[in-house]
Scaffold this motif. Structure first.
Motif, PDB file in Angstrom:
ATOM      1  N   TYR A   1      -1.651  -3.287  -7.372  1.00  0.00           N
ATOM      2  CA  TYR A   1      -1.993  -3.632  -5.997  1.00  0.00           C
ATOM      3  C   TYR A   1      -2.982  -4.799  -5.962  1.00  0.00           C
ATOM      4  O   TYR A   1      -2.882  -5.683  -5.098  1.00  0.00           O
ATOM      5  N   LEU A   2      -3.927  -4.823  -6.906  1.00  0.00           N
ATOM      6  CA  LEU A   2      -4.869  -5.944  -6.976  1.00  0.00           C
ATOM      7  C   LEU A   2      -4.142  -7.235  -7.344  1.00  0.00           C
ATOM      8  O   LEU A   2      -4.499  -8.314  -6.870  1.00  0.00           O
TER       9      LEU A   2
ATOM     10  N   CYS B   1      -3.174   0.918  -9.269  1.00  0.00           N
ATOM     11  CA  CYS B   1      -4.197   0.167  -8.531  1.00  0.00           C
ATOM     12  C   CYS B   1      -4.262  -1.280  -9.015  1.00  0.00           C
ATOM     13  O   CYS B   1      -4.452  -2.206  -8.215  1.00  0.00           O
ATOM     14  N   ASN B   2      -4.126  -1.475 -10.322  1.00  0.00           N
ATOM     15  CA  ASN B   2      -4.128  -2.843 -10.860  1.00  0.00           C
ATOM     16  C   ASN B   2      -2.990  -3.668 -10.267  1.00  0.00           C
ATOM     17  O   ASN B   2      -3.159  -4.848  -9.943  1.00  0.00           O
TER      18      ASN B   2
ATOM     19  N   LEU C   1     -11.600   2.652  -9.544  1.00  0.00           N
ATOM     20  CA  LEU C   1     -10.625   1.656  -9.118  1.00  0.00           C
ATOM     21  C   LEU C   1      -9.862   2.144  -7.895  1.00  0.00           C
ATOM     22  O   LEU C   1      -9.590   1.372  -6.959  1.00  0.00           O
ATOM     23  N   ARG C   2      -9.509   3.426  -7.883  1.00  0.00           N
ATOM     24  CA  ARG C   2      -8.790   3.973  -6.727  1.00  0.00           C
ATOM     25  C   ARG C   2      -9.662   3.938  -5.484  1.00  0.00           C
ATOM     26  O   ARG C   2      -9.209   3.587  -4.387  1.00  0.00           O
TER      27      ARG C   2
ATOM     28  N   ARG D   1       0.833  -1.209   0.000  1.00  0.00           N
ATOM     29  CA  ARG D   1       0.000   0.000   0.000  1.00  0.00           C
ATOM     30  C   ARG D   1       0.864   1.254   0.000  1.00  0.00           C
ATOM     31  O   ARG D   1       0.565   2.226  -0.709  1.00  0.00           O
TER      32      ARG D   1
ATOM     33  N   THR E   1      -9.880   0.491  -4.186  1.00  0.00           N
ATOM     34  CA  THR E   1      -8.606  -0.003  -3.663  1.00  0.00           C
ATOM     35  C   THR E   1      -8.168   0.714  -2.394  1.00  0.00           C
ATOM     36  O   THR E   1      -7.765   0.084  -1.411  1.00  0.00           O
TER      37      THR E   1
ATOM     38  N   SER F   1      -2.617  -8.488  -4.281  1.00  0.00           N
ATOM     39  CA  SER F   1      -3.632  -9.079  -3.408  1.00  0.00           C
ATOM     40  C   SER F   1      -4.208 -10.373  -3.959  1.00  0.00           C
ATOM     41  O   SER F   1      -4.903 -11.091  -3.244  1.00  0.00           O
TER      42      SER F   1
ATOM     43  N   ARG G   1     -11.865  -8.975  -9.251  1.00  0.00           N
ATOM     44  CA  ARG G   1     -12.135  -7.532  -9.347  1.00  0.00           C
ATOM     45  C   ARG G   1     -11.392  -6.920 -10.532  1.00  0.00           C
ATOM     46  O   ARG G   1     -11.916  -6.040 -11.219  1.00  0.00           O
TER      47      ARG G   1
ATOM     48  N   ASP H   1      -6.475 -10.422  -6.232  1.00  0.00           N
ATOM     49  CA  ASP H   1      -7.902 -10.152  -6.476  1.00  0.00           C
ATOM     50  C   ASP H   1      -8.154 -10.073  -7.982  1.00  0.00           C
ATOM     51  O   ASP H   1      -8.488  -9.017  -8.525  1.00  0.00           O
TER      52      ASP H   1
END
Length: 398
Positions: free
Chosen positions: A117-118, A114-115, A169-170, A70, A173, A121, A126, A123
């Motif tokens: 970070y996903l 953000c992608n 998305l932001r 993060r 997230t 994760s 999503r 994820d």
């Protein structure tokens, strides 16, 4: 891994289908000049987006914990906003197309961060949904702008769609947290991740140049007609190829982030090869592709005879690129961007020399491009293999 790739392929595939399907209708609503304007803005944004994050968003899936992921994502986001605020007056000076392109760049940079970070994760559901929502919003706004007779509606639709989905998305997230432009944190992170920020950014710009070079050189050396034939091949091959390889790469980033390939551990090499079924299917697909030239000509039309002959070689190039994806991801995981920059520089130089001095026919040029691509990706694979097998940290450039 395969299930996660399927999730991304489903979302990304539906998104591509929505956007490609809309072209049938949008081409009857908007003029060619509108599409040219959109292409210009997207091309500028593609290059600037590399600089906007300094490729540091690619380090996020490789972080060791949620807090680090993060924090890195927030710093990369801050960098993108800082560069946008500093450079936007330049866009205003150069005019409308650059204003659109700079806003589009910021939206893409935020989405990429953000992608990543996903991906960290895991994820992927999503992430898959994001692709679909993005495509629906862009196409919907483009049709809405046409109904309202908005000038440059095609470009407005792309920019508004990208910006709105980036905000969505932001929010999904990071929530509604503020953006902190901590210049010291940005500078320290840029130095700490210099294999991404310095070497990685330069390498990516070189790679993008090598990718676009044939589009320019076919036209400049062999004429607009042959350049147009190659452009059709490029469009048909690389759309599906990037769809597949980007999905595989995102899953591999997540996998390598959790269990990275380790230097000195030969077992790590087993993670760097795609499933045998994919490998065999790619070889079989290339062999079949050379038997279907008449089908390509029938589908494309009589004026695309040369493109039909070039297409199997283009598909072979795409297959070589597909097989190299695990090694390309591993280059970043192992901080081999300096070596990758060298290889991409040699690739770009080889392409330019071939077009300038070889005197090849168009088909000969395609064969040469496949050979150069094979050399490029073999060298990347060799670098990764040596780095893992023989502990070669000096190649990392970290």
């Amino acid at each position: 891994m395969f299930n996660n790739v399927k999730k991304l392929l489903l979302g990304n595939g539906l998104a591509q289908a929505i956007q490609f399907g809309s072209i049938v209708f949008l081409s009857r609503i908007y003029y060619p000049a509108d599409f040219a304007l959109l292409t210009q803005a997207q091309s500028i944004a593609t290059i600037l987006a590399v600089i906007a994050t300094l490729q540091m968003h690619l380090s996020i899936p490789l972080t060791k914990g949620v807090d680090e992921a993060r924090n890195t994502a927030r710093i990369v986001e801050s960098l993108s906003f800082f560069l946008f605020l500093v450079t936007f007056p330049i866009a205003i000076y150069f005019g409308k197309i650059y204003i659109f392109a700079f806003v589009l760049t910021l939206a893409v940079a935020v989405s990429n961060t953000c992608n990543s970070y996903l991906v960290f994760s895991g994820d992927f559901g999503r992430l898959s949904g994001f692709y679909i929502k993005r495509a629906l919003l862009i196409v919907g706004v483009q049709f809405g702008c046409a109904a309202l007779s908005v000038q440059d509606g095609l470009l407005w639709g792309a920019v508004i769609g990208e910006a709105a989905t980036a905000l969505y998305l932001r929010k999904a997230t990071f929530g509604f947290s503020k953006i902190h432009l901590g210049l010291r944190a940005i500078w320290e992170t840029t130095l700490r991740l210099r294999s991404f920020s310095f070497y990685g950014t330069t390498q990516e710009l070189t790679s993008v140049a090598a990718f676009y070079a044939p589009l320019i050189l076919f036209t400049s050396t062999l004429g607009a007609d042959i350049g147009g034939q190659y452009a059709m091949v490029n469009r048909l091959v690389w759309g599906p190829t990037i769809l597949l390889t980007s999905s595989i790469a995102q899953v591999l980033y997540h996998q390598f982030g959790k269990v990275p390939p380790r230097r000195g551990d030969s077992h790590s090499l087993s993670y760097l090869f795609l499933d045998r079924k994919i490998f065999l299917a790619a070889i079989l697909g290339c062999l079949i592709a050379f038997q279907l030239e008449d089908l390509y000509l029938f589908v494309l039309g009589g004026q695309w005879g040369l493109a039909s002959k070039m297409l199997p070689w283009g598909m072979t190039w795409g297959a070589v690129f597909l097989m190299s994806i695990p090694f390309r991801v591993a280059c970043r995981v192992l901080h081999l961007q300096k070596y990758q920059l060298f290889v991409d520089g040699v690739t770009l130089s080889s392409i330019w020399l071939m077009f300038t001095f070889s005197g090849f026919t168009p088909i000969g040029m395609m064969q040469g491009l496949v050979g150069i691509a094979f050399m490029q990706n073999a060298l990347l694979a060799l670098a990764v293999w040596l780095s893992i097998r023989y502990k070669a940290p000096d190649m990392a450039g970290a």
